[in-house]
Scaffold this motif. Structure first.
Motif, PDB file in Angstrom:
ATOM      1  N   UNK A   1      23.262  35.734  51.918  1.00 24.52           N
ATOM      2  CA  UNK A   1      24.217  35.828  50.809  1.00 24.52           C
ATOM      3  C   UNK A   1      25.281  34.755  50.949  1.00 24.52           C
ATOM      4  N   UNK A   2      25.826  34.356  49.822  1.00 28.79           N
ATOM      5  CA  UNK A   2      26.976  33.458  49.767  1.00 28.79           C
ATOM      6  C   UNK A   2      28.096  34.170  49.025  1.00 28.79           C
ATOM      7  N   UNK A   3      29.323  33.906  49.453  1.00 31.93           N
ATOM      8  CA  UNK A   3      30.493  34.505  48.817  1.00 31.93           C
ATOM      9  C   UNK A   3      31.154  33.457  47.930  1.00 31.93           C
ATOM     10  N   UNK A   4      31.388  33.808  46.667  1.00 34.27           N
ATOM     11  CA  UNK A   4      32.072  32.934  45.723  1.00 34.27           C
ATOM     12  C   UNK A   4      33.544  33.346  45.621  1.00 34.27           C
ATOM     13  N   UNK A   5      34.360  32.468  45.093  1.00 36.83           N
ATOM     14  CA  UNK A   5      35.761  32.826  44.871  1.00 36.83           C
ATOM     15  C   UNK A   5      35.869  33.893  43.793  1.00 36.83           C
ATOM     16  N   UNK A   6      36.926  34.679  43.814  1.00 38.12           N
ATOM     17  CA  UNK A   6      37.143  35.622  42.700  1.00 38.12           C
ATOM     18  C   UNK A   6      37.191  34.876  41.369  1.00 38.12           C
ATOM     19  N   UNK A   7      36.740  35.519  40.313  1.00 40.16           N
ATOM     20  CA  UNK A   7      36.733  34.885  38.993  1.00 40.16           C
ATOM     21  C   UNK A   7      38.149  34.542  38.550  1.00 40.16           C
ATOM     22  N   UNK A   8      39.089  35.450  38.772  1.00 40.57           N
ATOM     23  CA  UNK A   8      40.482  35.249  38.374  1.00 40.57           C
ATOM     24  C   UNK A   8      41.368  35.781  39.487  1.00 40.57           C
ATOM     25  N   UNK A   9      41.710  34.938  40.476  1.00 37.09           N
ATOM     26  CA  UNK A   9      42.484  35.434  41.619  1.00 37.09           C
ATOM     27  C   UNK A   9      43.843  35.998  41.240  1.00 37.09           C
ATOM     28  N   UNK A  10      44.500  35.442  40.226  1.00 34.88           N
ATOM     29  CA  UNK A  10      45.781  36.006  39.796  1.00 34.88           C
ATOM     30  C   UNK A  10      45.597  37.427  39.277  1.00 34.88           C
ATOM     31  N   UNK A  11      44.548  37.637  38.482  1.00 41.54           N
ATOM     32  CA  UNK A  11      44.276  38.993  37.980  1.00 41.54           C
ATOM     33  C   UNK A  11      43.935  39.936  39.130  1.00 41.54           C
ATOM     34  N   UNK A  12      43.210  39.440  40.119  1.00 34.96           N
ATOM     35  CA  UNK A  12      42.888  40.268  41.290  1.00 34.96           C
ATOM     36  C   UNK A  12      44.154  40.671  42.031  1.00 34.96           C
ATOM     37  N   UNK A  13      45.086  39.723  42.181  1.00 36.24           N
ATOM     38  CA  UNK A  13      46.351  40.025  42.858  1.00 36.24           C
ATOM     39  C   UNK A  13      47.153  41.056  42.073  1.00 36.24           C
ATOM     40  N   UNK A  14      47.196  40.893  40.750  1.00 37.78           N
ATOM     41  CA  UNK A  14      47.933  41.857  39.934  1.00 37.78           C
ATOM     42  C   UNK A  14      47.321  43.249  40.029  1.00 37.78           C
ATOM     43  N   UNK A  15      45.996  43.302  40.006  1.00 41.92           N
ATOM     44  CA  UNK A  15      45.323  44.602  40.061  1.00 41.92           C
ATOM     45  C   UNK A  15      45.574  45.296  41.394  1.00 41.92           C
ATOM     46  N   UNK A  16      45.512  44.556  42.489  1.00 44.16           N
ATOM     47  CA  UNK A  16      45.742  45.150  43.805  1.00 44.16           C
ATOM     48  C   UNK A  16      47.186  45.620  43.936  1.00 44.16           C
ATOM     49  N   UNK A  17      48.116  44.821  43.479  1.00 45.80           N
ATOM     50  CA  UNK A  17      49.531  45.206  43.534  1.00 45.80           C
ATOM     51  C   UNK A  17      49.772  46.483  42.727  1.00 45.80           C
TER      52      UNK A  17
END
Length: 387
Positions: A108-124
């Motif tokens: 397997x290969x790991x890709x970057x998140x599609x929208x890292x800012x959205x990921x940060x907002x969701x986790x917060x």
């Protein structure tokens, strides 16, 4: 200011569909309002299912990786052998579009998140909703830097704080007003977190404490471990952190302002393509004679033996030539005469045309447009360049 950098061990292997807020909250029951969580992008990608299947080894694996890289690439910035520096669809410029094969199954290969800012907002938001704790979140990844050896972590996404601290307009202790200083503080915090996380220690989250303001901690110095049902904190009010909403996207420099948008070989190739389609033109400002002399000197060793280029700076001589040249452009502020050795035959004239174009390219490199004009009356082995 006093900063602490704290590891968050015990998160374990993250798989698709895992709730990162629960994993982090369970592993770090001591989180406080105002903490900055630096979260490795890889566990965000794993939780969000940003993985692709590839063969474990052999040429098939390389071919599959190249195909994945092409899909993740908006444009190639530089290429050296097997190394590809590309711009991702997010706008990040990094090696191999951030595709990672470490700390993951070989197939397997790991890709970057599609929208890292959205990921940060969701986790917060998930940490706030589940545990009533107000933290900033930085999604980080490793990058190289132009002109520098070694790697460092930078922010791909951020929520809960601005990505840049803007000092413009402030006055330093010597009374100087700052004009350009904008600090990428989230990159600095991401690098600080990497000092604790490491690459092989299986600590994908670090906490930077003390950079952002926070309310007074509870008497026990932390919060109770969240109960299995979700639970919450005590009833004290949470600190609201300033967030301008732009996220780490604010760190991506506009292409029009990027002085290093291409690698050396790619910039040279682009220049050659531009030279092949060089259009006629003339400048709006008076021509710098020294710049013209530099252009002539640049081609002096590659033109045909005996070919000469002469800059005409005398106004009377230039006016006289203008009267004998068809199509002299109004407002031209410079003149060059080119002469081939005589007598000449057809191959010599072809070579002379090539040499004239070499000179026009050298002039363009100095920022001087030019227009090729017919030779003065009675000459077939010379030409004029109006500048």
């Amino acid at each position: 200011m006093r900063l602490e950098i704290l590891p968050v061990p015990g998160i374990g292997d993250v798989t698709e569909g895992d709730d990162l807020a629960v994993l982090i909250g369970t592993a770090a029951p001591w989180l406080r309002d105002g903490d900055v969580l630096v979260v490795t992008s890889k566990i965000v990608s794993k939780a969000e299912g940003r993985l692709v299947d590839v063969p474990a080894d052999g040429p098939e694996r390389l071919a599959a990786r190249d195909e994945v890289l092409a899909a993740e690439t908006a444009r190639v910035v530089a290429s050296r052998g097997a190394t590809r520096i590309v711009q991702t669809h997010h706008g990040f410029v990094m090696a191999s579009a951030g595709i990672d094969a470490s700390n993951v199954d070989k197939t397997r290969l790991v890709l970057l998140p599609v929208d890292p800012d959205a990921s940060a907002r969701a986790l917060r938001a998930a940490l706030r909703d589940r545990y009533r704790i107000d933290v900033a979140v930085i999604i980080s990844d490793t990058m190289g830097r132009p002109w520098r050896n070694g790697l460092t972590d930078v922010a791909l996404g951020v929520a809960g704080m601005p990505a840049i601290r803007d000092h413009r307009g402030e006055v330093d202790p010597y009374g100087n007003e700052l004009q350009l200083t904008q600090m990428a503080v989230v990159d600095e915090l991401a690098g600080a977190g990497e000092l604790i996380k490491g690459k092989c220690d299986q600590v994908p989250v670090a906490v930077v404490r003390g950079y952002l303001p926070a309310s007074s901690p509870p008497a026990d110095g932390g919060r109770a471990h969240p109960p299995a049902g979700g639970g919450g904190r005590d009833d004290r009010p949470a600190v609201r952190l300033v967030d301008d909403g732009s996220g780490a996207a604010a760190l991506v420099r506009e292409s029009a302002l990027d002085l290093f948008s291409l690698g050396t070989a790619e910039a040279m190739a682009a220049g050659m393509r531009a030279a092949a389609t060089l259009a006629d033109g003339r400048g709006e400002a008076p021509v710098d004679p020294a710049a013209v002399d530099r252009a002539i000197a640049a081609v002096a060793e590659v033109v045909a033996p005996g070919t000469t280029f002469t800059q005409i700076t005398d106004d009377e001589v230039r006016a006289g030539l203008a009267a004998t040249v068809d199509g002299w452009p109004v407002g031209a502020s410079g003149l060059l005469l080119g002469a081939a050795p005589t007598p000449v035959d057809q191959p010599d004239l072809v070579r002379f045309g090539v040499d004239l174009h070499r000179l026009r390219i050298a002039l363009a490199a100095e920022g001087i447009p030019s227009t090729l004009l017919p030779p003065p009356t009675g000459s077939i082995a010379s030409a004029c360049l109006a500048l």
